[in-house]
Enzyme design. Structure first.
Site, PDB file in Angstrom:
ATOM      1  N   ASN A 131     -30.507  16.274  77.760  1.00  0.00           N
ATOM      2  CA  ASN A 131     -30.934  17.579  78.271  1.00  0.00           C
ATOM      3  C   ASN A 131     -32.252  18.042  77.662  1.00  0.00           C
ATOM      4  O   ASN A 131     -33.143  18.505  78.369  1.00  0.00           O
ATOM      5  CB  ASN A 131     -29.873  18.645  77.952  1.00  0.00           C
ATOM      6  CG  ASN A 131     -28.625  18.466  78.805  1.00  0.00           C
ATOM      7  OD1 ASN A 131     -28.661  17.823  79.847  1.00  0.00           O
ATOM      8  ND2 ASN A 131     -27.526  19.040  78.355  1.00  0.00           N
ATOM      9  N   SER A 190     -24.367  24.450  78.269  1.00  0.00           N
ATOM     10  CA  SER A 190     -25.756  24.262  77.889  1.00  0.00           C
ATOM     11  C   SER A 190     -25.904  23.327  76.698  1.00  0.00           C
ATOM     12  O   SER A 190     -27.020  23.000  76.320  1.00  0.00           O
ATOM     13  CB  SER A 190     -26.396  25.613  77.553  1.00  0.00           C
ATOM     14  OG  SER A 190     -25.853  26.104  76.348  1.00  0.00           O
ATOM     15  N   PRO A 205     -23.398  16.460  74.534  1.00  0.00           N
ATOM     16  CA  PRO A 205     -22.466  15.846  73.591  1.00  0.00           C
ATOM     17  C   PRO A 205     -23.028  15.701  72.178  1.00  0.00           C
ATOM     18  O   PRO A 205     -22.309  15.931  71.203  1.00  0.00           O
ATOM     19  CB  PRO A 205     -22.166  14.475  74.191  1.00  0.00           C
ATOM     20  CG  PRO A 205     -22.905  14.362  75.471  1.00  0.00           C
ATOM     21  CD  PRO A 205     -23.627  15.637  75.732  1.00  0.00           C
ATOM     22  N   CYS A 259     -32.079  25.684  67.854  1.00  0.00           N
ATOM     23  CA  CYS A 259     -32.295  26.730  68.862  1.00  0.00           C
ATOM     24  C   CYS A 259     -31.999  28.107  68.256  1.00  0.00           C
ATOM     25  O   CYS A 259     -32.768  29.050  68.416  1.00  0.00           O
ATOM     26  CB  CYS A 259     -31.440  26.475  70.101  1.00  0.00           C
ATOM     27  SG  CYS A 259     -29.665  26.460  69.808  1.00  0.00           S
TER      28      CYS A 259
END
Lengths: 343, 292
Positions: B13, B158, B161, B126
């Site tokens: 992602n 969001s 894994p 993040c």
């Protein structure tokens, strides 16, 4: 021979929610000794949200994790010392390693009911260290039995020696519990357990439904001392299970003594089903929110029942206590706007 | 200005969203998108966008060192340690997206310029990108901070894994960043994943224990900092002005993503990637100055 049910007693963990995590070292020692005398198999100790959870978000505990665990450890000989661990709050390096050093026997690694994969490394680590480890799925009313079984299977695959589902909001009726437990029993090789809350007055009935559907681990606390409307009262549970022909290995008289002691020594008031607890159960909101909702609804002048329903609509999960404040601010500003709109 | 050649290592992602952002940048040219599996959704997306792909992992860069000047490493903390050894020898500039804690911690709103002298920066986490600018601000303007705590909730969908498996690294790296930038020795981080559908936006609350907060001054400073962050993370905003509740100073923020690869709710993914792109563009300008 009567079937056996393993009792795990989180009086000194879930009960901490009821006193804003203010249980003292002395209180912990007193109740641990009484539970040991009664032959309670597992005594769970700690902050209400478990290891490493003392925080401004969910409340700071009066006594740090290690002191709490040591206080109980000294009193427990035959009873095992258990803890609740939520990845995201506690880490292996900061918290779990130290708990192992202190001599914790049983680790219950918990996650919200859809998030089992965040427990993989923690379950694996504890298992590798040769300690007993269970998986715990919290707020389990929020998903179907199929999803719950899927998540429970993940925990089993990581090495969990049992999986406990929690009715963290006290939202279940007996048939909900029976259906879910039966599904888990069918899908898992390891024992299945149930942890109840009493918001809708169903904690004992739900625990019984769990056992009849095949659960072999059940949680209960002295006088139901726990978050929100409280947990399944352990002294009642033991009596009922004996009456039904199940064996718990707990001495009933001594359990009654332990419950009396807990009432006297631990509780400013015995948990009861308050009006807001009913709403919280209906809204399906985490029981640990109760004290925060009580305080914040007062501060912002909103109805605590509206606040619980609003939190239910927002599908908040355990650990999102900061959102209570945001939801209260939104409700308060809607309230201010409403009269202007009608005029 | 000549564009800086960048490679993206890791096709999950983070890597794929970085790709979309890099392609939009006037300063960057994505010359290589590298993963492990040619059939993964990220690889498919990249080849659909006409970007050169490889499934050889770090070896792809070892074989063709001239293919890029800067590498975004969006693999895992464990792999990054090995990757840096190789990339360092090749003289590459590296932006580490993993919580490996080995490069210099970089929060563009605080230390973008200072970081440009290093070839190896780490984008913390993040939650760190969302909270550390505010923690830094409080530490700088409000006097000594006794304790600082950051809680982030993110939509379950969001986080991929690797992020979920590395939740401990997330917590510990964010705490290290908080301590480093705020100057406060006691820091705690909590991460909550919420599976609600429709998905929830990333939300972060910074709690501070401090003797006498000056809320009015802080509100002004916080707005200024939010403005600075918005220049590279457009979806970053305050939920409410700083407030004190139950003895806790609190600042709540929400982050909506740009909706590049993952939908807008994935503000957590967006903020660390926006920060990394801001950093890469900083390097691009620096390289252009040096070669000019």
């Amino acid at each position: 021979m009567p079937s056996k049910v393993l009792i795990s007693d989180p009086t000194l963990r879930d009960g901490n929610h009821a006193v804003k995590h203010q249980l003292t070292e002395k209180q912990i020692a007193r109740y641990a000794a009484a539970a040991e005398a009664a032959g309670v198999p597992i005594v769970e100790v700690g902050h209400g949200n478990g290891l490493g959870a003392s925080s401004l978000q969910v409340g700071e505990s009066a006594v740090d994790d290690l002191t709490m665990l040591k206080a109980a450890r000294r009193e427990l000989l035959n009873s095992k010392l258990g803890i609740h661990v939520m990845p995201g709050f506690a880490t292996i390096n900061k918290d779990i390693k130290r708990a192992i050093e202190i001599g914790v026997d049983v680790f219950r690694i918990g996650a919200h009911c859809t998030e089992a994969d965040i427990t993989q490394r923690h379950i694996g680590f504890v298992r590798d260290k040769g300690k007993e480890v269970f998986g715990v799925l919290m707020m389990s009313h929020m998903v179907t039995k199929e999803i719950l079984a899927e998540e429970a299977s993940k925990m089993e695959s990581y090495g969990a020696e049992g999986v406990v589902i929690m009715d963290s909001a006290g939202a279940y009726l007996p048939r909900d519990v029976g259906g879910r437990i039966a599904e888990l029993v069918k899908r898992l090789q390891v024992p299945v357990g149930f942890h109840g809350h009493n918001n809708l007055g169903m904690a004992v009935a739900n625990s019984l439904a769990a056992v009849e559907a095949g659960a072999t681990i059940v949680d209960g606390t002295a006088r139901g001392f726990g978050a929100g409307a409280g947990n399944t009262p352990l002294e009642v549970l033991v009596a009922v299970l004996e009456k039904m022909g199940y064996s718990t290995g707990i001495n009933l008289y001594k359990m009654l003594d332990a419950a009396d002691l807990a009432e006297k020594e631990l509780m400013p008031s015995v948990p009861s089903i308050k009006s807001v607890s009913i709403v919280s159960g209906l809204a399906g909101v985490f029981s640990g929110f109760a004290k925060h909702v009580e305080r914040i609804s007062g501060e912002y002048g909103v109805d605590s029942r509206d606040l619980f329903f609003e939190l239910g609509r927002r599908k908040v999960v355990a650990g999102q206590e900061d959102l209570i404040l945001e939801a209260a601010m939104d409700l308060a500003s809607q309230k201010k706007k409403a009269p202007a709109e009608t005029s | 200005m000549k564009k800086l050649k960048v490679a993206i290592l890791g096709s999950g992602n983070i890597g794929t969203d970085l790709l979309v952002k890099a392609l939009r940048s006037p300063y960057l040219e994505c010359t290589f998108f590298i993963g492990r599996n040619l059939l993964s959704p990220g690889m498919t997306k990249a080849s659909g966008l006409g970007v050169r792909i490889s499934s050889l992992g770090i070896e792809a860069i070892e074989k063709e060192p001239e293919s890029c000047d800067l590498v975004f490493d969006a693999t895992s903390a464990m792999d990054h340690k090995r990757h840096w050894q190789i990339l360092d020898k090749l003289g590459k500039t590296v932006i580490d997206m993993t919580p490996s804690k080995i490069g210099r911690m970089c929060i563009p709103a605080i230390n973008l310029e200072e970081c440009l002298v290093d070839r190896h920066v780490n984008m913390v986490t993040c939650g760190g990108q969302a909270s550390i600018p505010l923690a830094y601000l409080i530490g700088k303007t409000q006097g000594p901070v006794e304790y600082i705590e950051v809680v982030s909730s993110i939509a379950s969908r969001s986080s991929g894994p690797a992020t979920r498996l590395n939740i401990d690294e997330y917590v510990e790296t964010t705490e290290e960043g908080l301590r480093f930038f705020s100057g406060c020795e006691r820091a705690k981080t909590i991460l909550i994943q919420n599976p609600a559908v429709p998905c929830v936006d990333m939300q972060t609350t910074v709690f501070v224990r401090i003797k006498s907060p000056d809320l009015e001054a802080l509100a002004v400073e916080a707005e200024r900092m939010v403005g600075k962050i918005k220049t590279y993370v457009p979806g970053y905003r305050l939920v409410a002005p700083p407030l004190v509740e139950n003895g806790r100073l609190m600042i709540m923020i929400k982050v909506q993503g740009l909706g590049d690869y993952l939908p807008k709710y994935a503000g957590n993914l967006d903020i660390i990637n926006c920060a990394a792109i801001a950093m890469a563009e900083g390097y691009a300008r620096r390289f252009a100055e040096v070669s000019a």
